[in-house]
Design a protein around this motif. Structure first.
Motif, mmCIF file in Angstrom:
data_model
loop_
_atom_site.group_PDB
_atom_site.id
_atom_site.type_symbol
_atom_site.label_atom_id
_atom_site.label_comp_id
_atom_site.label_asym_id
_atom_site.label_seq_id
_atom_site.Cartn_x
_atom_site.Cartn_y
_atom_site.Cartn_z
ATOM 1 N N ILE A 61 0.851 -1.196 -0.066
ATOM 2 C CA ILE A 61 -0.038 0.049 -0.048
ATOM 3 C C ILE A 61 0.908 1.175 0.063
ATOM 4 O O ILE A 61 1.711 1.565 0.930
ATOM 5 C CB ILE A 61 -0.870 0.216 1.235
ATOM 6 C CG1 ILE A 61 -1.717 -1.101 1.317
ATOM 7 C CG2 ILE A 61 -1.812 1.172 1.002
ATOM 8 C CD1 ILE A 61 -2.617 -1.416 2.476
ATOM 9 N N GLY A 62 0.887 1.991 -1.022
ATOM 10 C CA GLY A 62 1.769 3.126 -1.308
ATOM 11 C C GLY A 62 1.155 4.456 -0.804
ATOM 12 O O GLY A 62 0.238 4.725 0.091
ATOM 13 N N GLY A 63 1.730 5.526 -1.251
ATOM 14 C CA GLY A 63 1.424 7.040 -1.064
ATOM 15 C C GLY A 63 -0.072 7.557 -1.771
ATOM 16 O O GLY A 63 -0.595 6.714 -2.385
ATOM 17 N N SER A 64 -0.323 8.385 -1.178
ATOM 18 C CA SER A 64 -1.808 8.955 -1.721
ATOM 19 C C SER A 64 -1.836 10.549 -1.203
ATOM 20 O O SER A 64 -1.238 10.765 -0.367
ATOM 21 C CB SER A 64 -2.893 8.167 -1.004
ATOM 22 O OG SER A 64 -4.165 8.892 -1.227
ATOM 23 N N PRO A 65 -2.672 11.115 -2.018
ATOM 24 C CA PRO A 65 -2.899 12.708 -1.664
ATOM 25 C C PRO A 65 -3.947 12.818 -0.548
ATOM 26 O O PRO A 65 -4.130 13.851 -0.159
ATOM 27 C CB PRO A 65 -3.142 13.189 -2.930
ATOM 28 C CG PRO A 65 -3.955 12.165 -3.720
ATOM 29 C CD PRO A 65 -2.980 10.937 -3.265
ATOM 30 N N GLY A 94 3.743 -0.954 3.755
ATOM 31 C CA GLY A 94 2.961 0.502 3.625
ATOM 32 C C GLY A 94 4.024 1.503 3.496
ATOM 33 O O GLY A 94 4.977 1.451 4.272
ATOM 34 N N ILE A 95 4.074 2.321 2.583
ATOM 35 C CA ILE A 95 4.686 3.360 2.374
ATOM 36 C C ILE A 95 3.827 4.616 2.428
ATOM 37 O O ILE A 95 2.770 4.940 1.733
ATOM 38 C CB ILE A 95 5.308 3.410 0.662
ATOM 39 C CG1 ILE A 95 6.118 2.254 0.666
ATOM 40 C CG2 ILE A 95 5.983 4.625 0.758
ATOM 41 C CD1 ILE A 95 6.431 1.831 -0.829
ATOM 42 N N CYS A 96 4.414 5.601 3.485
ATOM 43 C CA CYS A 96 3.812 7.146 3.385
ATOM 44 C C CYS A 96 2.331 6.917 3.801
ATOM 45 O O CYS A 96 1.975 6.371 5.002
ATOM 46 C CB CYS A 96 3.892 7.781 2.105
ATOM 47 S SG CYS A 96 3.729 9.690 2.505
ATOM 48 N N PHE A 97 1.186 7.286 3.140
ATOM 49 C CA PHE A 97 -0.108 7.079 3.317
ATOM 50 C C PHE A 97 -0.247 5.691 3.742
ATOM 51 O O PHE A 97 -1.124 5.308 4.781
ATOM 52 C CB PHE A 97 -0.992 7.332 2.373
ATOM 53 C CG PHE A 97 -2.426 6.814 2.445
ATOM 54 C CD1 PHE A 97 -3.276 7.620 3.122
ATOM 55 C CD2 PHE A 97 -2.636 5.729 1.776
ATOM 56 C CE1 PHE A 97 -4.571 7.139 3.239
ATOM 57 C CE2 PHE A 97 -4.155 5.114 1.742
ATOM 58 C CZ PHE A 97 -5.125 5.923 2.809
ATOM 59 N N LEU A 141 15.660 9.237 3.976
ATOM 60 C CA LEU A 141 14.953 8.866 2.612
ATOM 61 C C LEU A 141 14.271 10.087 2.284
ATOM 62 O O LEU A 141 14.071 10.920 2.967
ATOM 63 C CB LEU A 141 13.774 7.987 3.000
ATOM 64 C CG LEU A 141 14.420 6.434 3.573
ATOM 65 C CD1 LEU A 141 13.283 5.415 3.840
ATOM 66 C CD2 LEU A 141 15.423 5.845 2.651
ATOM 67 N N ILE A 142 13.637 10.141 1.113
ATOM 68 C CA ILE A 142 12.820 11.311 0.642
ATOM 69 C C ILE A 142 11.583 10.846 1.360
ATOM 70 O O ILE A 142 10.910 10.115 1.550
ATOM 71 C CB ILE A 142 12.794 11.125 -0.857
ATOM 72 C CG1 ILE A 142 14.061 11.619 -1.539
ATOM 73 C CG2 ILE A 142 11.691 12.095 -1.391
ATOM 74 C CD1 ILE A 142 14.297 11.253 -3.124
ATOM 75 N N ALA A 143 10.766 12.312 1.619
ATOM 76 C CA ALA A 143 9.509 12.303 2.166
ATOM 77 C C ALA A 143 8.737 13.403 1.677
ATOM 78 O O ALA A 143 9.232 14.720 1.459
ATOM 79 C CB ALA A 143 9.712 12.427 3.748
ATOM 80 N N VAL A 179 6.601 2.505 6.593
ATOM 81 C CA VAL A 179 7.835 3.423 6.527
ATOM 82 C C VAL A 179 7.108 4.856 6.211
ATOM 83 O O VAL A 179 6.135 4.764 5.027
ATOM 84 C CB VAL A 179 9.091 3.369 5.845
ATOM 85 C CG1 VAL A 179 8.703 3.154 4.239
ATOM 86 C CG2 VAL A 179 10.205 4.396 5.854
ATOM 87 N N GLN A 180 7.380 5.954 6.828
ATOM 88 C CA GLN A 180 6.616 7.413 6.294
ATOM 89 C C GLN A 180 7.324 7.919 5.193
ATOM 90 O O GLN A 180 6.606 8.561 4.472
ATOM 91 C CB GLN A 180 6.967 8.322 7.671
ATOM 92 C CG GLN A 180 6.358 9.663 7.392
ATOM 93 C CD GLN A 180 4.861 9.512 7.038
ATOM 94 O OE1 GLN A 180 3.885 9.308 7.881
ATOM 95 N NE2 GLN A 180 4.455 9.948 5.910
#
Length: 233
Positions: A61-65, A94-97, A141-143, A179-180
């Motif tokens: 599950i990755g990023g999302s706005p 899970g990444i970010c969102f 890491l990039i965030a 990870v955020q």
């Protein structure tokens, strides 16, 4: 092995020709096709999910706005799916969102913090060794995020954090990793993404967050850790 990508957002249309879709990005950086069959479900636009929880061994599950507190139907359905997948002992990454919604679904709390945007590359302190990066060392890491995990899911261990983002990386046994940051982002993609966000960020914020050659990003080491966690026998 069957691998599922639950798509919660995508690359801006203007950048897809150069960088590919978000699913392409995940497949490339984690070499997903070399580990098994990969299928993508468009959760955020079509509210599409696997018919059966056991359809995949691993769900990414990755990023999302969007955010977990936005009161969106697809986020509610994703939360229920995560709970079912967890009970079925599917592996989750899970990444970010994705980091936020997994912790949220499993008993944690997510909020927009007063600390403001986490934008660009910032250091977090490792509490466990990650590939070649040792415990007690800083990782970068990039965030790009404003929400944060305020409290983790029940039984989750914090593997990395900082004063700015205390619950930056979390793990539940050998089944869930979150990870955020965005270890799947390249510097070139992130800088191009910033150029598409002039409606959100001021020019000085964009310049301060831009990733230059002088900034060492630890994505390669982190992503090796991820593939070992998800796919090692």
């Amino acid at each position: 092995m069957n691998i599922g990508i639950l798509l919660c957002g995508d690359v801006p249309a203007k950048l897809i020709k150069e960088f590919g879709s978000y699913s392409d990005c995940l497949k490339m950086h984690y070499r997903l096709d070399s580990y098994g069959s990969v299928k993508t479900w468009n959760v955020y636009q079509n509210n599409a999910f696997p018919k059966f929880i056991n359809e995949c061994d691993v769900y990414i599950i990755g990023g999302s706005p969007s955010g977990v507190n936005d009161n969106l139907n697809w986020v509610k359905d994703l939360t229920a799916f995560i709970q079912s997948a967890f009970r079925a002992k599917r592996k989750l990454f899970g990444i970010c969102f994705g980091h936020q919604v997994i912790n949220y679904a499993l008993g944690g709390k997510v909020e927009e913090t007063k600390r403001g945007w986490g934008l660009g590359a910032y250091d977090v302190l490792l509490k466990q060794s990650i590939d070649e990066l040792t415990s007690g060392q800083k990782m970068k890491l990039i965030a790009i995020h404003r929400d944060q995990v305020i409290s983790t899911g029940a039984g989750f261990e914090v593997l990395a954090g900082s004063e700015f983002c205390p619950h930056y990386m979390t793990k539940y046994q050998d089944r869930v990793l979150t990870v955020q940051g965005h270890p799947e982002f390249t510097s070139a993609f992130f800088n191009a993404l910033l150029s598409q966000r002039i409606d959100i960020f001021q020019q000085d914020e964009i310049e301060a967050a831009t990733i230059t050659e002088a900034i060492k990003i630890d994505s390669l080491a982190f992503n090796r850790f991820v593939t070992d966690f998800l796919f090692a026998k």
